[in-house]
Design an enzyme around this catalytic site. Structure first.
Site, mmCIF file in Angstrom:
data_model
loop_
_atom_site.group_PDB
_atom_site.id
_atom_site.type_symbol
_atom_site.label_atom_id
_atom_site.label_comp_id
_atom_site.label_asym_id
_atom_site.label_seq_id
_atom_site.Cartn_x
_atom_site.Cartn_y
_atom_site.Cartn_z
ATOM 1 N N SER A 93 11.062 50.863 54.232
ATOM 2 C CA SER A 93 12.085 49.823 54.350
ATOM 3 C C SER A 93 13.374 50.414 54.891
ATOM 4 C CB SER A 93 12.339 49.251 52.946
ATOM 5 O OG SER A 93 13.509 48.480 52.926
ATOM 6 N N TYR A 96 14.377 50.236 43.354
ATOM 7 C CA TYR A 96 13.426 49.850 44.409
ATOM 8 C C TYR A 96 13.579 50.778 45.621
ATOM 9 C CZ TYR A 96 11.512 47.569 48.503
ATOM 10 O OH TYR A 96 10.829 47.335 49.676
ATOM 11 N N LYS A 108 10.997 53.765 47.307
ATOM 12 C CA LYS A 108 10.548 53.899 48.707
ATOM 13 C C LYS A 108 10.879 55.290 49.238
ATOM 14 C CE LYS A 108 8.690 49.931 49.425
ATOM 15 N NZ LYS A 108 7.268 49.823 49.695
#
Ligand code: NAD
Ligand code: WQD
Length: 338
Positions: free
Chosen positions: A124, A148, A152
């Protein structure tokens, strides 16, 4: 080529399965349906006319993954499965690290056991944190501001270390910007459970009458109209980016990193206006305080993907909003429970 698609019942995974079938690649879906519905499978089959193999399972179940990789004679894996809500990750960090980080480690261990050495991972633009400038190239420094994003980043780092130790693998990290839009058939689209966290699903639920009013999170950013600017990319273009990655570097040893974005930034108010034009509906909004952790602007330099994968985003803002509206107006409550 046969590809295991973890999270293939989800928003991006389902659209990618459709594009794969169109490109002559056979997907095998592996998903625990934590954030998706069984109806997605029927919709993919309806749109493509193909029957699909679907294994209901959790990526933390190594035995089931290994068995699936072997029995289906899988050549490569696209790994979408994971949790993705930034706010929820702050409340439940362990779940995010377990699903996203541990889940990926289990998957890679299963691939090792089954002798599958080609992996495409859903990363992302969040790994760029608050970028010093735009557009963003792949060599920008990385950082994270929430669990989050950190998950990643951790996965990217784990896979980089793993690749150092296993240089005969092909590992591709695809950094998505802001995926929006729906399949042009209106049969598939984004179907968030509860209150949408992201802009486009919120806007489309206001337009269809499920919600009264959009909250615009701040209009005092240093951007042309004061609202946040992002690189919105049509989910079908994003899906095609995975096929370009599989076909161009999926069999090439190495660690490959690409931005998947359009290279254009649009503001919140521009998105609202584009959606109103596409839907013919008014989208009432009120400006409220900034959302914690938001950045002013973020858009990609996608030229590396063009040069090395021959891929670029083709669909316009009008395609994104028109296709979203077709999905939302045909399916006001999202996918049915079957
Ligand atoms: P999604 O929630 O629609 O799809 C994820 C799928 O994974 C769901 O079908 C869910 O049921 C499944 N899943 C979750 N945990 C699982 C587990 N432990 N085992 C098996 N299946 C599991 O999300 P999406 O928007 O399609 O995103 C796909 C990937 O792309 C995610 O990794 C996400 O972090 C990443 N990503 C998404 C965006 C975005 O804005 N949508 C942006 C950048 C990156
Ligand atoms: C876009 C713009 C908001 C909702 C997030 C994750 C990122 C990635 C994509 C997975 C911003 C504004 C939003 C609303 C608003 N996901 N907004 N009202 O924040 O760029 O990225 O999703 O990897 O990690 O952080 O996307 O769609 O939430 O917001 O005004 O109700 O819309 O402030 O400017 P974002 P978004």
């Amino acid at each position: 080529m046969k590809v295991l698609v973890t999270g293939g019942m989800g928003y991006i995974g389902s659209h990618t399965c459709i594009q794969m079938l169109g490109a002559g690649i056979t997907p095998v879906i592996f998903d625990n349906l934590y954030n998706s519905k069984q109806a997605v499978l029927q919709r993919i089959e309806k749109v493509t006319g193909h029957r699909l193999d679907f294994v209901k399972g959790d990526i933390r179940d190594k035995a089931l993954l290994t068995k699936t990789l072997k029995t289906h004679a899988i050549d490569a894996v696209i790994h979408f499965a994971g949790l993705k809500a930034v706010g929820e990750s702050v409340e439940k960090p362990l779940e995010y690290y377990d699903n996203n980080v541990n889940g990926t480690l289990v998957l890679v261990a299963a691939m090792q056991e089954a002798g599958v050495k080609s992996l495409v991972f859903s990363s992302s633009a969040t790994v760029y944190g608050d970028p010093a400038s735009v557009p963003i190239t792949e060599d920008f420094p990385t950082s994270a501001t929430n669990p989050y994003g950190r998950s990643k980043l951790m996965v990217e780092e784990c896979l980089t270390d793993f690749h150092h130790a296993n240089p005969d693998w092909s590992i591709t990290l695809l950094r998505y910007f802001n995926p929006v839009g729906s399949h042009p058939s209106g049969e598939l689209g984004e179907d968030p459970q509860g209150i949408p966290n992201n802009l486009m699903p919120f806007v489309s639920q206001v337009a269809v009458g499920r919600r009264d009013c959009l909250s615009v999170f701040g209009n005092d950013y240093p951007t042309p109209d004061g609202t946040g600017v992002r690189d919105y990319i049509h989910v079908v273009d994003l899906a095609d980016g995975h096929i370009a990655a599989l076909e161009n570097v999926g069999a090439k040893m190495g660690l490959h990193i690409y931005n998947l974005g359009t290279g254009n930034g649009s503001s919140v108010l521009e998105m609202v206006k584009a959606f109103e034009a596409a839907s013919g509906k008014q989208v009432p909004y009120q400006v409220v305080a900034r959302r914690a952790g938001d950045i002013a602007e973020c858009w990609a330099d996608p030229s590396k993907a063009m040069q090395e994968l021959g891929w670029k985003a083709l669909r316009s803002l009008d395609d994104m909003t028109t296709d979203t509206w077709r999905w939302q107006s045909n399916n006001p409550q999202g996918y049915p429970d079957i």
